[in-house]
Design a protein around this motif. Structure first.
Motif, PDB file in Angstrom:
ATOM      1  N   ILE A 102      27.983   6.738 -32.904  1.00 60.62           N
ATOM      2  CA  ILE A 102      28.207   6.521 -31.472  1.00 60.62           C
ATOM      3  C   ILE A 102      29.376   7.395 -31.069  1.00 60.62           C
ATOM      4  O   ILE A 102      30.459   7.298 -31.651  1.00 60.62           O
ATOM      5  CB  ILE A 102      28.564   5.058 -31.158  1.00 60.62           C
ATOM      6  CG1 ILE A 102      27.545   4.085 -31.753  1.00 60.62           C
ATOM      7  CG2 ILE A 102      28.688   4.836 -29.649  1.00 60.62           C
ATOM      8  CD1 ILE A 102      27.967   2.623 -31.647  1.00 60.62           C
ATOM      9  N   ALA A 142      20.436   5.950 -36.460  1.00 63.81           N
ATOM     10  CA  ALA A 142      20.389   6.298 -35.037  1.00 63.81           C
ATOM     11  C   ALA A 142      21.655   7.035 -34.629  1.00 63.81           C
ATOM     12  O   ALA A 142      22.686   6.991 -35.311  1.00 63.81           O
ATOM     13  CB  ALA A 142      20.218   5.038 -34.188  1.00 63.81           C
ATOM     14  N   TRP A 144      23.742   7.633 -30.888  1.00 62.53           N
ATOM     15  CA  TRP A 144      23.888   7.389 -29.454  1.00 62.53           C
ATOM     16  C   TRP A 144      24.974   8.323 -28.918  1.00 62.53           C
ATOM     17  O   TRP A 144      26.124   8.277 -29.358  1.00 62.53           O
ATOM     18  CB  TRP A 144      24.277   5.944 -29.195  1.00 62.53           C
ATOM     19  CG  TRP A 144      23.150   4.965 -29.327  1.00 62.53           C
ATOM     20  CD1 TRP A 144      22.565   4.531 -30.477  1.00 62.53           C
ATOM     21  CD2 TRP A 144      22.493   4.266 -28.257  1.00 62.53           C
ATOM     22  NE1 TRP A 144      21.584   3.612 -30.199  1.00 62.53           N
ATOM     23  CE2 TRP A 144      21.511   3.432 -28.847  1.00 62.53           C
ATOM     24  CE3 TRP A 144      22.635   4.265 -26.874  1.00 62.53           C
ATOM     25  CZ2 TRP A 144      20.687   2.609 -28.090  1.00 62.53           C
ATOM     26  CZ3 TRP A 144      21.815   3.435 -26.116  1.00 62.53           C
ATOM     27  CH2 TRP A 144      20.847   2.618 -26.722  1.00 62.53           C
ATOM     28  N   ASN A 146      27.018   9.664 -25.593  1.00 62.32           N
ATOM     29  CA  ASN A 146      27.439   9.423 -24.210  1.00 62.32           C
ATOM     30  C   ASN A 146      27.957  10.720 -23.600  1.00 62.32           C
ATOM     31  O   ASN A 146      28.921  11.301 -24.085  1.00 62.32           O
ATOM     32  CB  ASN A 146      28.527   8.348 -24.181  1.00 62.32           C
ATOM     33  CG  ASN A 146      29.201   8.219 -22.827  1.00 62.32           C
ATOM     34  OD1 ASN A 146      30.421   8.219 -22.726  1.00 62.32           O
ATOM     35  ND2 ASN A 146      28.416   8.109 -21.771  1.00 62.32           N
ATOM     36  N   GLU A 176      16.572   7.923 -22.691  1.00 57.89           N
ATOM     37  CA  GLU A 176      17.854   8.047 -22.001  1.00 57.89           C
ATOM     38  C   GLU A 176      18.203   6.691 -21.387  1.00 57.89           C
ATOM     39  O   GLU A 176      17.353   6.054 -20.766  1.00 57.89           O
ATOM     40  CB  GLU A 176      17.757   9.106 -20.913  1.00 57.89           C
ATOM     41  CG  GLU A 176      19.013   9.248 -20.079  1.00 57.89           C
ATOM     42  CD  GLU A 176      18.802  10.158 -18.873  1.00 57.89           C
ATOM     43  OE1 GLU A 176      19.288  11.297 -18.907  1.00 57.89           O
ATOM     44  OE2 GLU A 176      18.136   9.718 -17.912  1.00 57.89           O
ATOM     45  N   TRP A 198      23.518   7.808 -21.676  1.00 59.15           N
ATOM     46  CA  TRP A 198      23.519   7.696 -23.127  1.00 59.15           C
ATOM     47  C   TRP A 198      22.178   8.220 -23.618  1.00 59.15           C
ATOM     48  O   TRP A 198      21.130   7.780 -23.140  1.00 59.15           O
ATOM     49  CB  TRP A 198      23.676   6.240 -23.569  1.00 59.15           C
ATOM     50  CG  TRP A 198      25.048   5.664 -23.414  1.00 59.15           C
ATOM     51  CD1 TRP A 198      25.576   5.082 -22.309  1.00 59.15           C
ATOM     52  CD2 TRP A 198      26.070   5.602 -24.416  1.00 59.15           C
ATOM     53  NE1 TRP A 198      26.861   4.663 -22.542  1.00 59.15           N
ATOM     54  CE2 TRP A 198      27.187   4.968 -23.832  1.00 59.15           C
ATOM     55  CE3 TRP A 198      26.145   6.020 -25.745  1.00 59.15           C
ATOM     56  CZ2 TRP A 198      28.366   4.746 -24.541  1.00 59.15           C
ATOM     57  CZ3 TRP A 198      27.319   5.793 -26.444  1.00 59.15           C
ATOM     58  CH2 TRP A 198      28.419   5.162 -25.853  1.00 59.15           C
ATOM     59  N   PHE A 200      19.679   8.157 -26.627  1.00 55.67           N
ATOM     60  CA  PHE A 200      19.388   7.315 -27.781  1.00 55.67           C
ATOM     61  C   PHE A 200      18.453   8.087 -28.705  1.00 55.67           C
ATOM     62  O   PHE A 200      17.269   8.230 -28.421  1.00 55.67           O
ATOM     63  CB  PHE A 200      18.770   6.005 -27.287  1.00 55.67           C
ATOM     64  CG  PHE A 200      18.318   5.049 -28.354  1.00 55.67           C
ATOM     65  CD1 PHE A 200      18.711   5.166 -29.680  1.00 55.67           C
ATOM     66  CD2 PHE A 200      17.467   3.989 -28.015  1.00 55.67           C
ATOM     67  CE1 PHE A 200      18.283   4.281 -30.644  1.00 55.67           C
ATOM     68  CE2 PHE A 200      17.042   3.089 -28.973  1.00 55.67           C
ATOM     69  CZ  PHE A 200      17.437   3.238 -30.288  1.00 55.67           C
ATOM     70  N   TYR A 201      19.025   8.605 -29.795  1.00 52.81           N
ATOM     71  CA  TYR A 201      18.265   9.367 -30.780  1.00 52.81           C
ATOM     72  C   TYR A 201      18.018   8.538 -32.037  1.00 52.81           C
ATOM     73  O   TYR A 201      18.837   7.676 -32.400  1.00 52.81           O
ATOM     74  CB  TYR A 201      19.047  10.599 -31.229  1.00 52.81           C
ATOM     75  CG  TYR A 201      19.276  11.683 -30.212  1.00 52.81           C
ATOM     76  CD1 TYR A 201      18.308  12.644 -29.961  1.00 52.81           C
ATOM     77  CD2 TYR A 201      20.494  11.789 -29.538  1.00 52.81           C
ATOM     78  CE1 TYR A 201      18.533  13.680 -29.057  1.00 52.81           C
ATOM     79  CE2 TYR A 201      20.734  12.819 -28.639  1.00 52.81           C
ATOM     80  CZ  TYR A 201      19.747  13.760 -28.403  1.00 52.81           C
ATOM     81  OH  TYR A 201      19.983  14.784 -27.515  1.00 52.81           O
ATOM     82  N   ASP A 242      16.661   0.016 -19.514  1.00 56.99           N
ATOM     83  CA  ASP A 242      17.373   1.261 -19.793  1.00 56.99           C
ATOM     84  C   ASP A 242      18.402   1.603 -18.710  1.00 56.99           C
ATOM     85  O   ASP A 242      18.887   2.737 -18.652  1.00 56.99           O
ATOM     86  CB  ASP A 242      16.389   2.422 -19.972  1.00 56.99           C
ATOM     87  CG  ASP A 242      15.541   2.671 -18.736  1.00 56.99           C
ATOM     88  OD1 ASP A 242      15.669   1.907 -17.763  1.00 56.99           O
ATOM     89  OD2 ASP A 242      14.730   3.611 -18.756  1.00 56.99           O
ATOM     90  N   VAL A 275      25.455  -1.305 -28.189  1.00 54.93           N
ATOM     91  CA  VAL A 275      24.859  -0.252 -29.007  1.00 54.93           C
ATOM     92  C   VAL A 275      24.960  -0.595 -30.491  1.00 54.93           C
ATOM     93  O   VAL A 275      23.996  -0.431 -31.252  1.00 54.93           O
ATOM     94  CB  VAL A 275      25.531   1.108 -28.723  1.00 54.93           C
ATOM     95  CG1 VAL A 275      24.974   2.184 -29.642  1.00 54.93           C
ATOM     96  CG2 VAL A 275      25.323   1.510 -27.267  1.00 54.93           C
ATOM     97  N   SER A 279      21.515  -1.123 -32.818  1.00 50.14           N
ATOM     98  CA  SER A 279      21.132   0.000 -33.676  1.00 50.14           C
ATOM     99  C   SER A 279      21.796   0.007 -35.047  1.00 50.14           C
ATOM    100  O   SER A 279      21.792   1.040 -35.725  1.00 50.14           O
ATOM    101  CB  SER A 279      21.430   1.321 -32.962  1.00 50.14           C
ATOM    102  OG  SER A 279      20.492   1.561 -31.941  1.00 50.14           O
TER     103      SER A 279
END
Length: 341
Positions: A102, A142, A144, A146, A176, A198, A200-201, A242, A275, A279
């Motif tokens: 993050i 993951a 995230w 920003n 997103e 943000w 989110f991958y 979202d 988050v 995740s």
């Protein structure tokens, strides 16, 4: 929350009850963000405490072998002073993998903590460390990110950085998330910005950590609504969607957030708490390579994760450590207060 009345002034349209619902109905009194949300102050079970102690000790020893001595390490919180690219390269050669990253990098808009770059240089720089993060992420992990806006000369003033970065790493962009807030910059010749994004991958689009039940919103308008005799909504609440509405970390007389530090770009614990919950899992390693004031670190430790942070500026490292120490003291006081009752 009690409503605060606003005196009516008929000489100004915005101060008239017929035009302004806040004058008509009153406004909610300002409540700044807290030092830490109560969800980060809860005690852990003895079993989890033991697991965290063992995991922290193991992670710290692994990191010392590859990254050297940390700036600070205690109670699941590990912070290194230095450049992220150097540390990420060393981390890649270790056996340690990251469950969740993050972060919020500089936006290339001239802040005190960034070096000016051309837009193309900025994109290449971000692509480089995003690829490094991908290499050290667990298979079901993951990322995230920003990010806000920047100016592209001769093209646009407020270009969303996601437009420029979304495909610059091997990560799979799941979606997103729009973070909206009330306070922000006031403008005269364009609309006042009141949101950031943000991204989110995930590393594996078919298998990744996603704890939806841990972040469900219990504020449902029609909790008992049924369809074909069955309740329509999950008993724990609704998917928060979202679009997230969290107040910014504010400054100013009588409006300064209680969690505010001297860091100039601090995102609120409420956002990062969500988050971390959705995740990652307990004892996972959570990374923030632009650690800043360590909001990611406090949320991670408060939720039973191991935090690893990189921060290039010593003064920000010092701010983060003092903030973490205050948080741990508050957590202990919260626990002792609960014990009394």
């Amino acid at each position: 929350m009690p409503k605060v009345s606003i005196p009516e002034d008929n000489s100004r349209k915005i101060a008239s009850k017929s035009h302004n619902s806040y004058v008509l109905e009153g406004i909610d009194s300002h409540q700044s963000t807290q030092v830490a949300p109560s969800g980060l102050l809860q005690p852990f079970s003895e079993e989890l405490e033991e697991q965290l102690f063992s995991q922290f000790k193991l992670v710290k020893e692994q990191l010392k072998s590859y990254l050297g001595e940390p700036f600070y390490a205690d109670a699941g919180f590990i912070l290194y002073e230095g450049d992220l690219t150097k540390f990420l390269d060393r981390l890649y050669h270790s056996n340690l993998k990251i469950g969740l990253t993050i972060t919020s990098p500089p936006y290339n808009i001239g802040k005190e903590y960034e070096q000016p770059m051309s837009v193309n240089e900025y994109i290449d720089w971000c692509a480089s460390w995003m690829n490094q993060i991908h290499k050290v992420t667990e298979p079901n992990g993951a990322f995230w990110l920003n990010i806000g806006y920047l100016e592209v000369p001769d093209k646009g003033l407020c270009i969303p950085i996601p437009y420029l970065l979304w495909d610059k790493s091997p990560f799979y962009l799941l979606q997103e998330v729009v973070w909206k807030y009330g306070a922000g910059v006031s403008t005269k010749y364009r609309l006042s910005p009141r949101n950031e994004k943000w991204l989110f991958y995930v590393k594996n689009s078919q298998e990744y950590t996603f704890n939806l039940d841990d972040i469900r919103d219990p504020n449902v308008k029609y909790p008992n609504q049924k369809k074909n005799g069955k309740y329509r909504c999950n008993p724990l609440g609704k998917n928060p969607s979202d679009v997230w509405d969290f107040p910014k970390v504010t400054t100013g007389k009588k409006r300064s957030s209680k969690e505010r530090t001297d860091h100039p770009a601090q995102f609120p614990l409420g956002v990062v708490e969500r988050v971390v919950k959705v995740s990652s899992n307990a004892t996972d390693v959570v990374l923030d390579p632009f650690a800043g004031s360590c909001s990611t670190g406090i949320a991670s430790v408060g939720l039973g994760r191991i935090f690893l942070g990189f921060e290039i500026r010593r003064d920000y490292c010092e701010i983060a450590v003092e903030r973490f120490k205050r948080f741990m003291k508050q957590k202990q006081e919260f626990f002792e207060q609960k014990e009394l009752f």
